[in-house]
Scaffold this motif. Sequence first.
Motif: not given
Length: 285
Positions: A132, A266, A170, A259-262, A134, A238, A168, A257
């Motif tokens: 993950q 995933g 990551c 920015d927390t977007r899968e 960011v 994204y 953050a 992931k």
Amino acid sequence: MGLKVYINGQLYDKADAKISVYDHGLLYGDGVFEGLRSYGGKVFRLREHLDRLWKSAKAICLKIPMTMDEMTQAVNDTIKVNNIQDGYVRLVITRGSGTLGLDPNRCSDPQVIIIADSITLYPAEFYEKGLQIVTVSTIRNHPAALSPRIKSLNYLNNILAKIEGMQAGCVEALMLNHNGEVAECTGDNIFLVRDGELLTPPVDSGILEGITRDAVMELAREAGITVKEKTLTRHDVYIADECFLTGSAAEVIPVVKVDTREIGDGNPGPMTLDLTRRFRELTRR
């Protein structure tokens, strides 16, 4: 036997491997470096790394005090004396000892340092389940200030981005360029997969032209995959089907992931897994 470090033609015990506190590599980050991987006692794409090192040095008007063939021998000798099989090599060229001022003409004797050691990789679970990451606010160096194509000892730009990413939660972070376009991560290049094509930012997006990046693009083309170097935005990240990073230390590592977007479903995607396998076959022949 403890590790031996090469400095200017001599091998020193790790504890005795020292350079001057007046060296401009320390005082001002004035120097260049390469990080290389060895597999089975042989450095992966050593010539390509040395070509990039010489170009970085030329870009900052630093003359490396030996030939490329002599450097090749020195790297191989340092690996051999340390009995490094699968490991990491750090090759550093500093401006040399000088005065407490910026003038590089007051420096004498550039230092050539070769460190061969074991490698610390990301945990295995990151390769199995994916990273993950960011996007951070620290942008990649503006090319008119300091070209990201120079692998210099001044790595504060990357370090500040790394700190921001770690704060953050990551271990790696995505950096944009001065135009807000996707550049690279703090220590790795980035790839996206969309509609069966492999996408990665071009060199003029403000990235380091990675040796592993080039190898993965070659492997993809050999496998019949369309590879495009094109300007990318966070929107492209994204909506990507897959995402992965490449680097000498990281090799090929999936990202699931941003920015927390899968990304995709995933999980590490099929092209990522296939190129990971191909890269491991290439390096472990």
